[in-house]
Design an enzyme around this catalytic site. Structure first.
Site, PDB file in Angstrom:
ATOM      1  N   THR A   9       0.846  -1.198   0.000  1.00 24.81           N
ATOM      2  CA  THR A   9       0.000   0.000   0.000  1.00 24.81           C
ATOM      3  C   THR A   9       0.877   1.242   0.000  1.00 24.81           C
ATOM      4  O   THR A   9       2.016   1.212   0.461  1.00 24.81           O
ATOM      5  CB  THR A   9      -0.940   0.035   1.234  1.00 24.81           C
ATOM      6  OG1 THR A   9      -1.743   1.211   1.167  1.00 24.81           O
ATOM      7  CG2 THR A   9      -0.183   0.041   2.539  1.00 24.81           C
ATOM      8  N   ASN A  11      -0.841   3.996   1.096  1.00 18.42           N
ATOM      9  CA  ASN A  11      -1.690   4.804   1.966  1.00 18.42           C
ATOM     10  C   ASN A  11      -0.970   4.986   3.318  1.00 18.42           C
ATOM     11  O   ASN A  11      -0.791   4.028   4.075  1.00 18.42           O
ATOM     12  CB  ASN A  11      -3.029   4.068   2.131  1.00 18.42           C
ATOM     13  CG  ASN A  11      -3.997   4.819   3.029  1.00 18.42           C
ATOM     14  OD1 ASN A  11      -3.605   5.429   4.025  1.00 18.42           O
ATOM     15  ND2 ASN A  11      -5.267   4.759   2.672  1.00 18.42           N
ATOM     16  N   ASP A  71      -7.619  -4.957   2.037  1.00 17.26           N
ATOM     17  CA  ASP A  71      -8.641  -4.290   1.250  1.00 17.26           C
ATOM     18  C   ASP A  71      -9.763  -4.015   2.224  1.00 17.26           C
ATOM     19  O   ASP A  71     -10.124  -4.870   3.039  1.00 17.26           O
ATOM     20  CB  ASP A  71      -9.115  -5.155   0.083  1.00 17.26           C
ATOM     21  CG  ASP A  71      -9.918  -4.313  -0.891  1.00 17.26           C
ATOM     22  OD1 ASP A  71      -9.394  -3.279  -1.348  1.00 17.26           O
ATOM     23  OD2 ASP A  71     -11.072  -4.658  -1.184  1.00 17.26           O
ATOM     24  N   ASP A 155     -14.263   8.413   7.852  1.00 16.28           N
ATOM     25  CA  ASP A 155     -14.171   8.569   9.310  1.00 16.28           C
ATOM     26  C   ASP A 155     -15.081   9.663   9.887  1.00 16.28           C
ATOM     27  O   ASP A 155     -15.684   9.457  10.939  1.00 16.28           O
ATOM     28  CB  ASP A 155     -12.717   8.852   9.737  1.00 16.28           C
ATOM     29  CG  ASP A 155     -11.872   7.587   9.795  1.00 16.28           C
ATOM     30  OD1 ASP A 155     -12.436   6.488   9.709  1.00 16.28           O
ATOM     31  OD2 ASP A 155     -10.643   7.709   9.924  1.00 16.28           O
ATOM     32  N   ARG A 181      -9.657  -2.570  10.796  1.00 20.78           N
ATOM     33  CA  ARG A 181      -8.267  -2.923  10.488  1.00 20.78           C
ATOM     34  C   ARG A 181      -7.565  -3.410  11.750  1.00 20.78           C
ATOM     35  O   ARG A 181      -6.822  -4.370  11.729  1.00 20.78           O
ATOM     36  CB  ARG A 181      -7.531  -1.729   9.883  1.00 20.78           C
ATOM     37  CG  ARG A 181      -6.436  -2.138   8.951  1.00 20.78           C
ATOM     38  CD  ARG A 181      -5.944  -1.013   8.037  1.00 20.78           C
ATOM     39  NE  ARG A 181      -6.563   0.256   8.271  1.00 20.78           N
ATOM     40  CZ  ARG A 181      -7.620   0.714   7.592  1.00 20.78           C
ATOM     41  NH1 ARG A 181      -8.135   0.022   6.625  1.00 20.78           N
ATOM     42  NH2 ARG A 181      -8.160   1.876   7.890  1.00 20.78           N
TER      43      ARG A 181
HETATM   44  P1  IMP Z   1      -8.762   0.320  -0.224  1.00 28.58           P
HETATM   45  O1  IMP Z   1      -7.594   1.236  -0.098  1.00 28.58           O
HETATM   46  O2  IMP Z   1      -8.950  -0.280  -1.556  1.00 28.58           O
HETATM   47  O3  IMP Z   1      -8.816  -0.661   0.890  1.00 28.58           O
HETATM   48  O4  IMP Z   1     -10.029   1.273  -0.108  1.00 28.58           O
HETATM   49  C1  IMP Z   1     -10.526   1.528   1.100  1.00 28.58           C
HETATM   50  C2  IMP Z   1     -11.480   2.701   1.044  1.00 28.58           C
HETATM   51  O5  IMP Z   1     -12.486   2.433   2.015  1.00 28.58           O
HETATM   52  C3  IMP Z   1     -10.780   3.992   1.483  1.00 28.58           C
HETATM   53  O6  IMP Z   1     -10.375   4.766   0.397  1.00 28.58           O
HETATM   54  C4  IMP Z   1     -11.871   4.673   2.293  1.00 28.58           C
HETATM   55  O7  IMP Z   1     -12.737   5.362   1.442  1.00 28.58           O
HETATM   56  C5  IMP Z   1     -12.624   3.509   2.902  1.00 28.58           C
HETATM   57  N1  IMP Z   1     -12.021   3.142   4.208  1.00 28.58           N
HETATM   58  C6  IMP Z   1     -11.359   1.998   4.523  1.00 28.58           C
HETATM   59  N2  IMP Z   1     -10.932   2.018   5.803  1.00 28.58           N
HETATM   60  C7  IMP Z   1     -11.321   3.209   6.302  1.00 28.58           C
HETATM   61  C8  IMP Z   1     -11.146   3.813   7.582  1.00 28.58           C
HETATM   62  O8  IMP Z   1     -10.533   3.293   8.525  1.00 28.58           O
HETATM   63  N3  IMP Z   1     -11.691   5.032   7.701  1.00 28.58           N
HETATM   64  C9  IMP Z   1     -12.365   5.653   6.720  1.00 28.58           C
HETATM   65  N4  IMP Z   1     -12.540   5.144   5.501  1.00 28.58           N
HETATM   66  C10 IMP Z   1     -12.016   3.918   5.291  1.00 28.58           C
END
Ligand code: IMP
Length: 193
Positions: A9, A11, A71, A155, A181
């Protein structure tokens, strides 16, 4: 010596959450940036588990090191589980735009029907072929308006009863204790010990 795991990731919020939970277990987490890897992995799965496996395997194929990927997303009951695996792409624009898009969709839905959950699937793939998957959830309610400055994504509208606050009003420690998570990582931790 720390055992190394590559996190599939970029992120920064996720990297921080992964590190906070894995470091005490003696794992050193490397990011894609640390390894100068710049890939865009298509998330073609229809479940969080499938997508996390696709991402972890793709990075394992490149690095031949242990790789973990998550994910995650938000599932809103009144919307039949939307946005689900499409959480990051629910509409064009920023996180704030997606929060507003969600609030607009739910504008006529009363509080008792605004139940939702965050889901996180984490997959860890090892070069010897071993695969570990863990899933965690966190129940909440979609608030009427955004509140709080912390966190990311949805959030500010994810209200949790046990704190009487949105995720964005919690410290990262408070969020990690109850988040999807955090729960998936605790589950993974049990399988790693
Ligand atoms: P991923 O990066 O493909 O897992 O996409 C996850 C998406 O779900 C993120 O871009 C957020 O929009 C949402 N998301 C996942 N976890 C969180 C969290 O802990 N807080 C807020 N939004 C979340």
């Amino acid at each position: 010596m720390d055992r190394k795991i590559v996190a599939a990731t970029n992120n920064l919020n996720k990297l921080r959450e992964f590190k906070e939970i894995l470091a005490p277990l003696g794992y050193q987490l490397l990011s894609l940036k640390d390894l100068n890897i710049d890939v865009d992995i298509e998330e073609t799965g229809s479940t969080f588990e499938e997508n996390s496996l696709i991402k972890a395997k793709a990075i394992l194929d490149i690095t031949n090191m242990a790789c973990m990927a998550d994910d995650s997303g938000l599932m809103v009951d009144a919307l039949g589980g939307e946005p689900g695996v499409y959480s990051a792409r629910y509409c064009e624009g920023t996180d704030k735009d997606r929060v507003n898009f969600l609030l607009e969709k739910l504008k006529d839905v009363p509080r008792e029907k605004r139940t939702a959950r965050f889901v996180s699937a984490i997959t860890l793939c090892f070069p010897d072929g071993d695969i570990i998957t863990a899933t965690g959830t966190c129940e909440g309610i979609i608030a009427d308006e955004a509140k709080g400055e912390n966190g990311f994504g949805y959030d500010p509208v994810f209200f949790v009863e046990q704190y009487g606050k949105t995720f964005a009003q919690l410290t990262s420690d408070q969020k990690n204790m109850i988040s999807h998570r955090g729960n998936a990582l605790f589950e993974l931790q049990k399988q790693l010990i």
